[in-house]
Scaffold this motif. Structure first.
Motif, PDB file in Angstrom:
ATOM      1  N   LYS A  28      49.466  -4.905  67.509  1.00 33.88           N
ATOM      2  CA  LYS A  28      49.505  -5.416  68.879  1.00 33.88           C
ATOM      3  C   LYS A  28      50.258  -4.454  69.805  1.00 33.88           C
ATOM      4  N   TYR A  29      51.271  -3.781  69.268  1.00 32.14           N
ATOM      5  CA  TYR A  29      52.113  -2.898  70.083  1.00 32.14           C
ATOM      6  C   TYR A  29      51.849  -1.417  69.850  1.00 32.14           C
ATOM      7  N   ARG A  30      50.993  -1.073  68.913  1.00 30.12           N
ATOM      8  CA  ARG A  30      50.805   0.320  68.510  1.00 30.12           C
ATOM      9  C   ARG A  30      50.456   1.247  69.677  1.00 30.12           C
ATOM     10  N   ARG A  31      49.465   0.912  70.463  1.00 28.09           N
ATOM     11  CA  ARG A  31      49.005   1.805  71.534  1.00 28.09           C
ATOM     12  C   ARG A  31      50.124   2.090  72.535  1.00 28.09           C
ATOM     13  N   ASP A  32      50.831   1.060  72.984  1.00 32.96           N
ATOM     14  CA  ASP A  32      51.927   1.262  73.946  1.00 32.96           C
ATOM     15  C   ASP A  32      53.070   2.060  73.314  1.00 32.96           C
ATOM     16  N   MET A  33      53.333   1.805  72.050  1.00 35.00           N
ATOM     17  CA  MET A  33      54.386   2.527  71.339  1.00 35.00           C
ATOM     18  C   MET A  33      54.033   4.022  71.237  1.00 35.00           C
ATOM     19  N   ILE A  34      52.774   4.329  70.963  1.00 36.39           N
ATOM     20  CA  ILE A  34      52.315   5.715  70.893  1.00 36.39           C
ATOM     21  C   ILE A  34      52.499   6.399  72.248  1.00 36.39           C
ATOM     22  N   GLU A  35      52.062   5.740  73.310  1.00 38.59           N
ATOM     23  CA  GLU A  35      52.174   6.328  74.644  1.00 38.59           C
ATOM     24  C   GLU A  35      53.636   6.576  75.009  1.00 38.59           C
ATOM     25  N   TRP A  36      54.497   5.606  74.749  1.00 35.23           N
ATOM     26  CA  TRP A  36      55.918   5.763  75.045  1.00 35.23           C
ATOM     27  C   TRP A  36      56.527   6.895  74.214  1.00 35.23           C
ATOM     28  N   SER A  37      56.209   6.944  72.912  1.00 35.04           N
ATOM     29  CA  SER A  37      56.786   7.998  72.071  1.00 35.04           C
ATOM     30  C   SER A  37      56.281   9.375  72.487  1.00 35.04           C
ATOM     31  N   ASP A  38      55.040   9.468  72.988  1.00 36.76           N
ATOM     32  CA  ASP A  38      54.530  10.740  73.499  1.00 36.76           C
ATOM     33  C   ASP A  38      55.316  11.185  74.733  1.00 36.76           C
ATOM     34  N   GLU A  39      55.712  10.235  75.575  1.00 37.81           N
ATOM     35  CA  GLU A  39      56.541  10.571  76.748  1.00 37.81           C
ATOM     36  C   GLU A  39      57.896  11.119  76.302  1.00 37.81           C
ATOM     37  N   VAL A  40      58.479  10.500  75.288  1.00 34.60           N
ATOM     38  CA  VAL A  40      59.765  10.977  74.766  1.00 34.60           C
ATOM     39  C   VAL A  40      59.597  12.370  74.176  1.00 34.60           C
ATOM     40  N   ARG A  41      58.545  12.576  73.408  1.00 41.25           N
ATOM     41  CA  ARG A  41      58.291  13.878  72.775  1.00 41.25           C
ATOM     42  C   ARG A  41      58.022  14.971  73.805  1.00 41.25           C
ATOM     43  N   ALA A  42      57.438  14.609  74.938  1.00 39.98           N
ATOM     44  CA  ALA A  42      57.177  15.601  75.981  1.00 39.98           C
ATOM     45  C   ALA A  42      58.484  16.215  76.490  1.00 39.98           C
ATOM     46  N   LYS A  43      59.555  15.446  76.441  1.00 42.96           N
ATOM     47  CA  LYS A  43      60.872  15.932  76.878  1.00 42.96           C
ATOM     48  C   LYS A  43      61.622  16.628  75.742  1.00 42.96           C
ATOM     49  N   ASP A  44      61.408  16.166  74.493  1.00 44.64           N
ATOM     50  CA  ASP A  44      62.118  16.701  73.325  1.00 44.64           C
ATOM     51  C   ASP A  44      61.244  16.458  72.103  1.00 44.64           C
ATOM     52  N   TYR A  45      60.447  17.467  71.735  1.00 45.35           N
ATOM     53  CA  TYR A  45      59.455  17.257  70.673  1.00 45.35           C
ATOM     54  C   TYR A  45      60.063  16.900  69.325  1.00 45.35           C
ATOM     55  N   GLY A  46      61.306  17.235  69.090  1.00 46.48           N
ATOM     56  CA  GLY A  46      61.932  16.936  67.812  1.00 46.48           C
ATOM     57  C   GLY A  46      62.773  15.683  67.795  1.00 46.48           C
ATOM     58  N   TYR A  47      62.760  14.937  68.880  1.00 45.17           N
ATOM     59  CA  TYR A  47      63.648  13.786  69.026  1.00 45.17           C
ATOM     60  C   TYR A  47      63.553  12.802  67.854  1.00 45.17           C
ATOM     61  N   PHE A  48      62.355  12.347  67.533  1.00 49.79           N
ATOM     62  CA  PHE A  48      62.198  11.335  66.481  1.00 49.79           C
ATOM     63  C   PHE A  48      62.368  11.936  65.083  1.00 49.79           C
ATOM     64  N   CYS A  49      61.997  13.201  64.902  1.00 51.56           N
ATOM     65  CA  CYS A  49      62.243  13.870  63.614  1.00 51.56           C
ATOM     66  C   CYS A  49      63.744  13.943  63.360  1.00 51.56           C
ATOM     67  N   ARG A  50      64.489  14.321  64.362  1.00 49.61           N
ATOM     68  CA  ARG A  50      65.949  14.435  64.240  1.00 49.61           C
ATOM     69  C   ARG A  50      66.570  13.085  63.899  1.00 49.61           C
ATOM     70  N   LEU A  51      66.163  12.032  64.610  1.00 48.14           N
ATOM     71  CA  LEU A  51      66.684  10.693  64.316  1.00 48.14           C
ATOM     72  C   LEU A  51      66.323  10.254  62.896  1.00 48.14           C
ATOM     73  N   ALA A  52      65.091  10.524  62.481  1.00 48.65           N
ATOM     74  CA  ALA A  52      64.653  10.116  61.150  1.00 48.65           C
ATOM     75  C   ALA A  52      65.456  10.824  60.063  1.00 48.65           C
ATOM     76  N   MET A  53      65.868  12.041  60.320  1.00 51.11           N
ATOM     77  CA  MET A  53      66.577  12.830  59.307  1.00 51.11           C
ATOM     78  C   MET A  53      68.080  12.582  59.288  1.00 51.11           C
ATOM     79  N   GLU A  54      68.628  11.900  60.276  1.00 53.64           N
ATOM     80  CA  GLU A  54      70.081  11.690  60.321  1.00 53.64           C
ATOM     81  C   GLU A  54      70.617  11.060  59.040  1.00 53.64           C
ATOM     82  N   ASP A  55      70.010  10.007  58.589  1.00 55.81           N
ATOM     83  CA  ASP A  55      70.480   9.320  57.390  1.00 55.81           C
ATOM     84  C   ASP A  55      70.291  10.198  56.152  1.00 55.81           C
ATOM     85  N   ALA A  56      69.156  10.865  56.078  1.00 61.09           N
ATOM     86  CA  ALA A  56      68.899  11.742  54.932  1.00 61.09           C
ATOM     87  C   ALA A  56      69.942  12.856  54.858  1.00 61.09           C
ATOM     88  N   LEU A  57      70.304  13.399  55.977  1.00 59.59           N
ATOM     89  CA  LEU A  57      71.286  14.484  55.993  1.00 59.59           C
ATOM     90  C   LEU A  57      72.686  13.976  55.687  1.00 59.59           C
TER      91      LEU A  57
END
Length: 188
Positions: free
Chosen positions: A63-92
């Protein structure tokens, strides 16, 4: 030395399945990281949604996938590694395992960020492929605005994968063993 295994593929091609099988076979030497978790977490917080449901594989997420994709693309346009960095915080923070299996790589910039951050020599890329008929049998239904945008298509023309693995039948133990042998050789 931390070894990063990036797993990509279209929806319902078996990315989570392969990640879980690899983790089991690596017997305590790996952890699974999902780039989608910080995306869903921030989206849930932003809209006061049920994070557990967003993390599931059910209709709530769809139900939320399309809007979530569009929003995350806006975030990535400003910082392409933003979500990769957040995802790796715990692993690191918990580098007690030599392998990190990133189960949902979807964009060239995801691969770029991991290769820049961890060195190309420490990053292995795997592309799972499945025929549309197989994906449909697993519950996939083509959805305009989801299956024809960069979150599903950006890696279609990427030619730098270390492995391309067809997954039209369940990956068997032999295929997993072969992949693990290649991982071990690459990282010796």
């Amino acid at each position: 030395m931390l070894k990063i295994v990036l797993i990509s593929g279209k929806r319902k091609c078996g990315k989570d399945y392969l990640s879980e099988r690899l983790q089991k076979r690596l017997a305590g030497r790996s952890q699974i990281v999902r780039i989608s978790e910080p995306i869903k977490s921030e989206w849930a917080r932003k809209l006061n949604l049920n994070l557990g449901e967003l993390l599931s594989d059910g209709p709530y997420k769809e139900k939320y996938r399309r809007d979530m994709i569009e929003w995350s693309d806006e975030v990535r346009a400003k910082d392409y590694g933003y979500f990769c960095r957040l995802a790796m915080e715990d692993a690191l923070a918990h580098q007690d395992t030599p392998y990190v299996l990133v189960s949902d790589v979807r964009r060239k910039n995801d691969i770029k960020w991991f290769r820049e951050t961890f060195s190309q020599d420490n990053v292995l890329t795997i592309r799972l492929t499945s025929r549309p008929e197989t994906r449909c049998a697993r519950g996939w239904i083509f959805t305009t605005g989801i299956d024809d945008v960069s979150s599903e298509c950006d890696l279609d023309d990427f030619d730098g994968f270390d492995f391309i693995i067809p997954n039209d039948d369940n990956l068997d133990a032999e295929a997993i063993d072969h992949l693990l042998d290649k991982l071990e050789l690459k990282y010796k």
